[in-house]
Write an enzyme that holds these catalytic residues in place. Structure first.
Site, PDB file in Angstrom:
ATOM      1  N   SER A   9       0.925  -1.430   0.585  1.00 35.93           N
ATOM      2  CA  SER A   9      -0.585   0.244  -0.076  1.00 35.93           C
ATOM      3  C   SER A   9       0.431   1.227   0.097  1.00 35.93           C
ATOM      4  CB  SER A   9      -0.491   0.209   1.523  1.00 35.93           C
ATOM      5  OG  SER A   9      -1.221   0.834   0.577  1.00 35.93           O
ATOM      6  N   HIS A  32      -1.736  -1.289  -4.058  1.00 35.08           N
ATOM      7  CA  HIS A  32      -2.141  -1.134  -3.324  1.00 35.08           C
ATOM      8  C   HIS A  32      -2.669   0.397  -3.045  1.00 35.08           C
ATOM      9  CE1 HIS A  32      -6.662  -1.924  -1.204  1.00 35.08           C
ATOM     10  NE2 HIS A  32      -6.211  -0.394  -0.773  1.00 35.08           N
ATOM     11  N   ASP A  34      -4.490   4.006  -2.195  1.00 34.93           N
ATOM     12  CA  ASP A  34      -5.278   4.338  -1.408  1.00 34.93           C
ATOM     13  C   ASP A  34      -6.399   5.769  -1.872  1.00 34.93           C
ATOM     14  OD1 ASP A  34      -5.873   2.161   0.835  1.00 34.93           O
ATOM     15  OD2 ASP A  34      -4.583   2.380   1.104  1.00 34.93           O
ATOM     16  N   MET A  36      -8.657   8.809  -1.000  1.00 35.14           N
ATOM     17  CA  MET A  36      -9.731   8.964  -0.038  1.00 35.14           C
ATOM     18  C   MET A  36      -9.872  10.928  -0.234  1.00 35.14           C
ATOM     19  SD  MET A  36      -8.077   7.856   3.455  1.00 35.14           S
ATOM     20  CE  MET A  36      -6.810   6.158   3.187  1.00 35.14           C
ATOM     21  N   HIS A  65      -7.868   1.469  -4.413  1.00 32.15           N
ATOM     22  CA  HIS A  65      -9.569   1.129  -3.525  1.00 32.15           C
ATOM     23  C   HIS A  65      -9.936   2.726  -3.068  1.00 32.15           C
ATOM     24  CE1 HIS A  65     -10.159   0.298   1.293  1.00 32.15           C
ATOM     25  NE2 HIS A  65     -10.922   0.837   0.293  1.00 32.15           N
ATOM     26  N   MET A  67     -11.779   5.073  -1.359  1.00 32.94           N
ATOM     27  CA  MET A  67     -12.984   5.779  -0.125  1.00 32.94           C
ATOM     28  C   MET A  67     -13.589   6.721  -0.365  1.00 32.94           C
ATOM     29  SD  MET A  67      -9.725   4.084   2.554  1.00 32.94           S
ATOM     30  CE  MET A  67      -8.417   3.558   1.763  1.00 32.94           C
ATOM     31  N   MET A 136     -12.544  -4.948   5.226  1.00 28.74           N
ATOM     32  CA  MET A 136     -11.500  -4.187   5.658  1.00 28.74           C
ATOM     33  C   MET A 136     -11.509  -4.459   6.647  1.00 28.74           C
ATOM     34  SD  MET A 136     -10.311  -1.613   4.054  1.00 28.74           S
ATOM     35  CE  MET A 136     -10.406  -0.287   5.454  1.00 28.74           C
ATOM     36  N   GLY A 143      -3.561   4.671   8.066  1.00 25.93           N
ATOM     37  CA  GLY A 143      -2.886   3.958   8.096  1.00 25.93           C
ATOM     38  C   GLY A 143      -1.955   3.656   9.349  1.00 25.93           C
ATOM     39  N   GLY A 144      -1.632   2.246   9.761  1.00 24.17           N
ATOM     40  CA  GLY A 144      -0.832   2.213  10.943  1.00 24.17           C
ATOM     41  C   GLY A 144      -1.658   1.701  12.687  1.00 24.17           C
ATOM     42  N   ASP A 174      -7.572  -5.809   3.837  1.00 27.68           N
ATOM     43  CA  ASP A 174      -6.854  -4.457   4.058  1.00 27.68           C
ATOM     44  C   ASP A 174      -6.108  -4.520   5.398  1.00 27.68           C
ATOM     45  OD1 ASP A 174      -5.244  -2.105   3.827  1.00 27.68           O
ATOM     46  OD2 ASP A 174      -6.366  -1.350   2.914  1.00 27.68           O
ATOM     47  N   GLY A 175      -5.780  -3.826   6.157  1.00 23.49           N
ATOM     48  CA  GLY A 175      -4.959  -3.264   7.217  1.00 23.49           C
ATOM     49  C   GLY A 175      -4.971  -4.051   8.426  1.00 23.49           C
ATOM     50  N   GLY A 176      -3.768  -3.446   9.060  1.00 24.93           N
ATOM     51  CA  GLY A 176      -2.776  -4.015   9.926  1.00 24.93           C
ATOM     52  C   GLY A 176      -1.996  -5.609   9.772  1.00 24.93           C
ATOM     53  N   GLY A 196       1.232  -1.704   4.545  1.00 31.53           N
ATOM     54  CA  GLY A 196       1.495  -0.805   4.121  1.00 31.53           C
ATOM     55  C   GLY A 196       2.681  -0.640   4.756  1.00 31.53           C
TER      56      GLY A 196
END
Length: 227
Positions: A9, A32, A34, A36, A65, A67, A136, A143-144, A174-176, A196
């Site tokens: 990401s 990836h 993002d 937003m 992606h 958002m 998700m 992120g993070g 996606d996420g963590g 990421g």
């Protein structure tokens, strides 16, 4: 059997050096991106002009992606620009099937994403219209964040439908995602893993991609590592 897909990401990359950062993850399956809009999520990142520039700077397929609000208006241009996969949020539209068909007509694969608190059951009937389901595992926007393990039940439910032949769909998360969480996601039936900081925070991002893919391959019941 397919192999585990890793999608670094660029949300965790150096935005001043995006072309170099894309080159740094050579060997990744997707890149990836993002997008937003500071409306659907409380953050503002990048848009179509940056994606168009990235497409000229890398041969890695772009996984966009979105958002954003009003994906019916904004998603097809990403496909027209050359993005490989364009994902939008189920929560952002009342007519996800129409948006998916427009994305496909514009030349990209169509993905549907659901937030951690959004149940998957209302969307199971329409998933045949999609190429990708993006689960998700953090709240979209930043992120993070820490991985939310409860969302893996969604991946398991869709994996069962894919394995039974009822759906032809790639399950993405996606996420963590990092060395501590990717094996649980792989065990739950995920195909593609967005990472990421686990990639771009490493001294060697390309090596981080290889290591994550190896971890996922060992833990997965339906994927294999290429010989």
């Amino acid at each position: 059997m397919a192999h585990p897909m890793i999608a670094p990401s660029i949300l965790s990359a150096d935005f001043a050096r995006l072309a170099d950062e894309a080159q740094a993850v050579a060997g990744a399956d997707w890149l990836h991106v993002d997008v937003m809009d500071a409306h659907f999520v409380p953050n503002l990142t990048l848009g179509l002009p940056v994606v168009e520039s990235l497409l000229k700077a890398t041969e890695i397929p772009l996984d966009c992606h979105l958002m954003i609000e009003n994906p019916g208006r904004w998603a097809p241009p990403y496909a027209e620009a050359g993005a490989h996969n364009v994902t939008f949020h189920a929560e952002a539209t009342d007519d996800p099937v129409s948006v998916a068909r427009d994305i496909r007509a514009a030349g990209a694969k169509a993905g549907l994403s659901v937030k951690p608190g959004t149940p998957i059951e209302p969307y199971l009937e329409i998933l045949k219209e999609f190429d990708t389901l993006l689960v998700m595992s953090v709240e979209p926007g930043f992120g993070g964040q820490s991985f939310i393990a409860d969302v893996l039940d969604k991946a398991r439910a869709v994996r069962r439908l894919v394995d039974s032949g009822e759906l032809r769909l790639l399950v993405e998360i996606d996420g963590g995602i990092n060395a501590d969480t990717i094996e649980a996601a792989a065990d739950a039936g995920v195909d593609c893993f967005v990472a990421g900081s686990a990639v771009y925070g490493a001294a060697d991002p390309a090596e981080a991609v290889r290591k994550l893919r190896a971890q996922a391959g060992k833990a997965s019941h339906h994927l294999t590592l290429a010989p």
